[in-house]
Design an enzyme around this catalytic site. Structure first.
Site, mmCIF file in Angstrom:
data_model
loop_
_atom_site.group_PDB
_atom_site.id
_atom_site.type_symbol
_atom_site.label_atom_id
_atom_site.label_comp_id
_atom_site.label_asym_id
_atom_site.label_seq_id
_atom_site.Cartn_x
_atom_site.Cartn_y
_atom_site.Cartn_z
ATOM 1 N N TYR A 25 0.760 -1.125 0.050
ATOM 2 C CA TYR A 25 0.032 -0.081 0.010
ATOM 3 C C TYR A 25 0.810 1.241 -0.019
ATOM 4 O O TYR A 25 1.605 1.410 1.093
ATOM 5 C CB TYR A 25 -0.684 0.027 1.170
ATOM 6 C CG TYR A 25 -1.901 -1.072 1.219
ATOM 7 C CD1 TYR A 25 -1.678 -2.431 1.768
ATOM 8 C CD2 TYR A 25 -3.228 -0.787 0.789
ATOM 9 C CE1 TYR A 25 -2.374 -3.383 1.899
ATOM 10 C CE2 TYR A 25 -4.307 -1.650 1.021
ATOM 11 C CZ TYR A 25 -3.688 -3.053 1.271
ATOM 12 O OH TYR A 25 -4.691 -4.152 1.462
ATOM 13 N N TYR A 29 -6.526 -5.453 9.913
ATOM 14 C CA TYR A 29 -6.556 -5.850 8.756
ATOM 15 C C TYR A 29 -7.054 -7.447 8.527
ATOM 16 O O TYR A 29 -7.548 -7.766 7.540
ATOM 17 C CB TYR A 29 -5.095 -5.700 8.058
ATOM 18 C CG TYR A 29 -4.907 -5.915 6.583
ATOM 19 C CD1 TYR A 29 -4.513 -7.010 5.991
ATOM 20 C CD2 TYR A 29 -4.929 -4.650 5.777
ATOM 21 C CE1 TYR A 29 -4.430 -7.193 4.789
ATOM 22 C CE2 TYR A 29 -4.885 -4.708 4.326
ATOM 23 C CZ TYR A 29 -4.651 -6.053 3.827
ATOM 24 O OH TYR A 29 -4.383 -6.130 2.530
HETATM 25 C C1 PHB Z 1 -6.904 -6.648 -4.647
HETATM 26 O O1 PHB Z 1 -7.751 -6.474 -5.659
HETATM 27 O O2 PHB Z 1 -6.250 -7.462 -4.662
HETATM 28 C C2 PHB Z 1 -7.020 -5.830 -3.405
HETATM 29 C C3 PHB Z 1 -7.934 -4.859 -3.539
HETATM 30 C C4 PHB Z 1 -8.188 -3.932 -2.008
HETATM 31 C C5 PHB Z 1 -7.077 -4.599 -0.959
HETATM 32 C C6 PHB Z 1 -6.361 -5.360 -1.144
HETATM 33 C C7 PHB Z 1 -6.211 -6.106 -2.371
HETATM 34 O O3 PHB Z 1 -7.071 -3.432 0.017
#
Ligand code: PHB
Ligand code: FAS
Length: 389
Positions: A200, A384
């Site tokens: 992120y 998370y």
């Molecule tokens: C994903 O589409 O892989 C994805 C999207 C949002 C997130 C984590 C993974 O927070």
């Protein structure tokens, strides 16, 4: 026709609820507006909380996920070149599963087919009637004929644009919303992921997320203004922006390639209360929307199903209404905490047009505190990997 529970919507929440209810001897009919192929073609979530993994296994739809899914012990938050690893396993003893919602939906359809569940596709003009009485029914058009199903209960699993939430009178509904002034441009590419864990990224060029589906299928997102359209973004422009947001040690080894899917999703936080009106219950995106920053959308739909499937089994099989009477309050308790986490992650990682230097410094300080405080990392990790049901 008559059944115990009519489920409106054949996305992940509707299919999972149908699977769990049928396995407990509660009959259902799922009414889905789109074709099965259209539902299976959607590309959405990518991270499953431990609770979601457990629910899919309980539903008998978890075998392929356990074979092909990728357990992840942690993820990275970056601020330009600063990289902070959140070690879920060390901080919480739990992990997440990287496994696309597309695959979850396919596995749920396969499990539903295996038990002969009733799913009607390409229905239209669905109308929920007499939900505030003891004899609700659902009218709809299917294969050119107007039909009706009488039932004991209705589950509204029809997403943000469905009919279920709007069936609850406006005078009863309390809606809460935050619309963010940006969206996520998502790209799927048949390339190896930028990093072995999700990143992120906060940067001077805005937010980016490096995710994946498997060792040769990557999923990336960059923050874009709401006014942007997909056609404004060539693959080259996308890769250039993504590279500019990722830490240089990751960007330097990024493998780019042609996009096989490209789409823009708006970001909003939304909750509609209550989740129940008479014998109608709202589930998943029909009741709430979270920005995907916290990977909570699909997982929150699953926790609603956890609470509602138990409640409906008690009501239909045993005539006990304590579960359905407490469903809305129980589910909302967890929804608001996931809403807060998703909102805070979105505020922490995105640049807002016209923001002043103070806002930018707050973001940097938050990420620096994350780097320096195990307590801060544990708080993020607990949210998370998913708060307890
Ligand atoms: C994903 O589409 O892989 C994805 C999207 C949002 C997130 C984590 C993974 O927070
Ligand atoms: P869904 O919207 O998945 O399913 C609702 C179903 O109801 C659909 O199949 C629809 O066709 C059907 N329906 C609608 N109206 C109907 C009617 N009147 N009659 C019959 N059927 C009707 N979450 C994450 O965690 N991470 C992400 O990265 C992420 N990305 C997303 C990207 C996009 C573009 C969108 C829209 C959502 C994203 N989400 C993400 C959230 C998403 O995963 C949802 O949380 C999840 O699909 C919720 O599942 P359901 O509640 O089943 O709703």
């Amino acid at each position: 026709m008559r059944t115990d529970v009519v489920i409106i919507g054949g996305g992940p929440s509707g299919l999972l609820l149908s699977q769990l209810l049928n396995r407990a001897g509660v009959d259902t009919v799922v009414l889905e507006r789109a074709s099965r192929a259209h539902v299976l073609g959607r590309i959405r979530a990518g991270v499953l909380e431990a609770g979601t993994v457990g629910m899919l296994q309980q539903a008998g739809a978890g075998d392929r996920m356990l074979r092909e899914g990728m357990p992840h012990d942690g993820c990275i938050f970056s601020d330009d070149d600063l990289m902070v690893r959140i070690d879920f396993a060390e901080l919480t003893g739990k992990t997440v599963m990287v496994y696309g919602q597309t695959e979850v939906t396919a596995d749920l359809y396969a499990a539903q087919d295996a038990i002969g569940a009733t799913i009607l596709h390409e229905v239209s003009d669905v109308a929920i009637r007499d939900a505030d009485t003891d004899a609700p029914f659902v009218a709809f058009t299917h294969e050119g004929a107007r039909k009706r199903i009488d039932c004991a209960y209705v589950a509204g699993c029809d997403g943000f644009h469905g009919v279920s939430r709007k069936t609850i009178p406006e005078s009863v509904r309390r809606e809460h919303e935050r619309v963010y002034p940006f969206g996520w441009l998502g790209v799927l590419s048949r390339t190896p992921p930028a990093h072995e864990e999700l990143i992120y990224a906060n940067s001077a060029n805005g937010f980016a997320l490096a995710s994946m589906r498997n060792p040769m299928l990557s999923r990336y997102y960059v923050q874009v203004p709401l006014s942007d359209r997909v056609e404004d973004w060539s693959d080259d422009r996308f890769w250039e922006r993504l590279t500019s947001c990722l830490p240089r040690e990751v960007a330097g080894t990024l493998v780019t390639g042609p996009s096989v899917e490209k789409s823009i999703a708006p970001l909003r936080s939304f909750v509609s209360e209550p989740l129940r009106w008479g014998r109608l219950f709202l589930v998943g995106d029909a009741a709430h929307i979270v920005p995907p920053t916290g990977a909570k959308g699909l997982n929150l739909a699953v926790s609603d199903v956890f609470y509602l499937h138990q409640a409906l089994i008690r009501a239909v099989r045993h005539g006990e209404t304590d579960g359905i009477d407490s469903y809305s309050a129980r589910a909302l308790g967890r929804i608001w905490k996931a809403m807060r986490f998703s909102w805070s992650m979105t505020m922490m990682l995105h640049r807002f047009d016209g923001e002043d230097s103070f806002a930018a410094e707050m973001r940097k300080a938050t990420l620096l505190h994350l780097a320096q405080s195990e307590t801060a990392r544990r708080d993020l990790a607990e949210n998370y990997i998913g708060l307890p049901f």
